[in-house]
Motif scaffolding. Structure first.
Motif, PDB file in Angstrom:
ATOM      1  N   ASP A  87       4.483  -2.171 -26.184  1.00 25.13           N
ATOM      2  CA  ASP A  87       4.080  -0.793 -25.897  1.00 25.13           C
ATOM      3  C   ASP A  87       3.123  -0.220 -26.932  1.00 25.13           C
ATOM      4  N   ARG A 118       7.907   6.585 -22.432  1.00 27.23           N
ATOM      5  CA  ARG A 118       9.237   6.002 -22.258  1.00 27.23           C
ATOM      6  C   ARG A 118      10.320   7.013 -22.646  1.00 27.23           C
ATOM      7  N   GLU A 144      13.052   4.504 -26.716  1.00 20.60           N
ATOM      8  CA  GLU A 144      14.305   4.366 -25.961  1.00 20.60           C
ATOM      9  C   GLU A 144      15.389   5.189 -26.649  1.00 20.60           C
TER      10      GLU A 144
END
Lengths: 449, 449
Positions: free
Chosen positions: A414, A422, A124
């Motif tokens: 994940d 991502r 992220e």
């Protein structure tokens, strides 16, 4: 040139050594600053060690001129928290050096992390003030994780943030991380993982293949050519051992001669040549012309040698098929640490914050969401008190996810492959100015509610 | 504030784990670039793996503007070479990922380093071209150590080189390395060692105490004050737990109030106060005046917060007793890697060297000596072929020492304390211009014979 491992190997189970030969003396519990344990000792003595607390990890700012940061290391951190135990060897050190008293040693002997952790998933993006990790636990249980959490997140995020810029600059071409020799031997393994997360294709580091299942790459160095009586003999030996699909390093003596010899020996099926010095753009063009004229139209060109995001970008128009990147990626390309801090923000349900001078912090447990336009382009990072509900638009996204509950890792987190994806998706949402390599403001503003 | 450990603990014996709780899966043999093993495979196949070779480690240049470098990591490297073995776990990875063929796996299974190593001792200064390490072994035996040797020497020397400048700037005042949270968790341990070698007094890192016997230091962070209902309660708790000789962090709220409260609670025997933010020079002067006026004349002042060699030097005239240094030391203060290379310089007794473009190297096995004036001031670094005898003046010093013979570590190598003393003495010999913090040329020139 690229070899994949069949399956990743996870971190070692506690108590189980994998190598038949040697071990480091390790739980992770002494990767800790002395003062975490003296604070614990005082808090155990006065009863405050049991106060329910919230600690948050965030970066006050991005490294100078950077537009975004990439969260990395969370997976390694969860492994490290699970291995954060004080065994006989650790307690013996603490007792012998008189770091803490007997009551604290007894408490540490039973230490297990029992709290909850939420955080931004790996891959992220983050911006100034993003609540990257939130640890909820009694003071004593949470405070001792500060050093370890910051070591891992600051290192891995610094590498991933630099690596992501390089991957962007390479515009889809293959990227090989080969910086192990330019960083601490174990940091090299984490760097390989962070670079891979950020989109690098492979690493030179073999331990990274074992520990994290990352594909490795590599063929020969100049030493191999120098070892032989001639470049021709060296190339012949390499092709016999590794096949015509190998990568021949052609710049030990004269590059034009090197390429000629390479194709003579390997034939037009030669996998690739590598150039490690000189004006790489000019040399790549000359090499492409020469290879084509020799019929080696599918032979790729790999370049290496002090590349960073800027020199990679400068080679965009050149016939380069893959980049080998060393020093700049493992040292964070000028920003070797991410500058994240681990701050106590809540005690017994009430916000707390340091008040003196310029290092002010925002108290209270926080969450965050990212707002997007209809087109999917990111607009702003909204950081808000958890207690305060915030309306979520159709294109907005809540950023923190549960990572541990009651000291247990949440299921279904994940994989490294998912984190790669991502990040790829998150970067697509960044406004185009935010993807520029030049220095500037964060790609999106952070709004604190 | 400073606690010493009774005795250093050495590296783990191969095959023996020290912790009752967890292990990393480690021999050091996979801290290695893929291409070292593919080169080996090809050389085993064509018979050149047995050719006697000399590899040398040197830095082409110092980091920009630096006047000297400090050799560090040699001791760790010797440990790592002894643990460089391919056990079942390592061979399994190499086989599964198809890095090398069966014949190479068999050769690796029996791998022991059997060669000779000479090098600059830890704590010695180095300059561009100094032959910092020389490895003499058959090609296959020596080539596989390249990555590991460079990882350790490049990292540790970068940290020690930065740390030495900070120690010089501090001019005899105490220095505490507290940067663990700003670097990879295991690199933090090596950083603590390198900083201590360079003259730091202590580290915050507990694993560095265990592994290397380095004194640790630390008391409390802002979180401890925030945990309590008032600063007064926090200070009282800390003094009860750690004694009046502790260091109280006085800048959580208002520094003047903080100091007043600190002395009220601990009395004039208060060990130290720490200030971690703001204009440290101004605050230190105010704090000294206030402490003196409260009768706490022996209470020391510790400052921390983004210090580097320049800000340390800028505080020379202020009443600061100790510096806590974090980010800048563990990241090499702008030079996070030393840029050393490991080059094949001799094969079968004949010098070899790369010839293309700008990365030229000097072939042949080399030694070095440092020439000094009668006064003891260093004049030049003389690098010469080993075969060529060089006259040694009465004040000159041969730099490399034997480190390993036939794969065995030479007896009586320096302890970490001796390396500290070696560096201290070497710095005394540097011309005064060479000790300036400002950017410039190396302190002494390197002459290649």
């Amino acid at each position: 040139m690229f070899r994949s491992v069949a399956e990743p190997i996870g971190p070692p189970a506690a108590g189980a050594g994998r190598s038949s030969l040697g071990f480091w003396p390790m739980s992770t519990s002494l990767f800790t600053d002395h003062y975490e344990l003296t604070m614990l000792a005082a808090a155990l003595r006065d009863g405050t060690a049991d106060r329910p607390c919230v600690f948050e990890v965030f970066a006050r700012r991005l490294p100078e001129g950077r537009r975004y940061g990439v969260v990395a290391g969370t997976g390694r951190l969860l492994d490290a928290i699970e291995a954060f135990r004080f065994g006989e060897a650790e307690l013996e050190l603490l007792e012998r050096t008189d770091v803490v008293d007997r009551a604290t040693l007894d408490w540490l002997a039973d230490y297990r992390f029992t709290g909850d952790v939420d955080g931004y998933p790996e891959g992220e993006l983050y911006f100034p003030g993003s609540p990257i990790l939130s640890v909820r636990a009694p003071f004593g249980v949470g405070v001792v994780l500060e050093t370890l959490a910051l070591s891992i997140l600051n290192h891995d995020s610094a590498i991933a943030s630099a690596a992501a810029r390089m991957v962007g600059a390479a515009n889809g071409r293959r990227m090989i991380e080969m910086g192990s020799r330019r960083t601490h031997e174990d940091a090299a393994v984490a760097s390989a993982r962070a670079a891979y997360l950020a989109g690098f294709t492979a690493t030179s580091n073999l331990e990274a293949a074992r520990r994290h299942g990352i594909p490795t790459a590599g063929t020969c160095a100049h030493a191999f050519t120098l070892l032989h009586d001639s470049e021709e003999e060296a190339f012949r030996s390499q092709v016999e051992a590794l096949g015509a699909g190998t990568t021949l390093l052609v710049d030990t003596y004269d590059i034009t001669n090197g390429i000629k010899t390479a194709v003579e020996i390997a034939g037009p099926a030669l996998g690739a040549i590598r150039i490690d010095s000189g004006d790489l753009g000019v040399l790549a063009r000359q090499a492409r012309d020469q290879l084509d004229s020799l019929g080696a139209r599918n032979t790729r060109i790999v370049v290496s040698g002090d590349l960073d995001e800027y020199s990679i970008a400068a080679l965009r128009a050149e016939p380069v098929d893959a980049y080998g990147v060393g020093t700049s990626v493992v040292t964070g390309s000028g920003a070797p640490t991410a500058g994240m801090v681990y701050k106590l923000v809540e005690v017994d349900g009430r916000p707390v914050a340091k008040r003196s001078s310029h290092k002010e912090s925002r108290g209270g447990r926080k969450s965050a969401l990212r707002r997007h336009k209809d087109t999917g382009t990111a607009l702003e990072e909204v950081v808000h008190p958890v207690a305060e509900s915030v309306e979520l638009g159709p294109h907005d996204r809540v950023l923190p996810v549960p990572l541990m509950r009651g000291g247990q890792r949440v299921e279904g987190l994940d994989t490294l492959a998912e984190s790669r994806e991502r990040l790829r998706a998150a970067l697509v949402s960044v406004p185009w100015e935010g993807l520029k390599l030049s220095r500037g403001e964060p790609a999106i503003p952070t709004t604190f509610l």
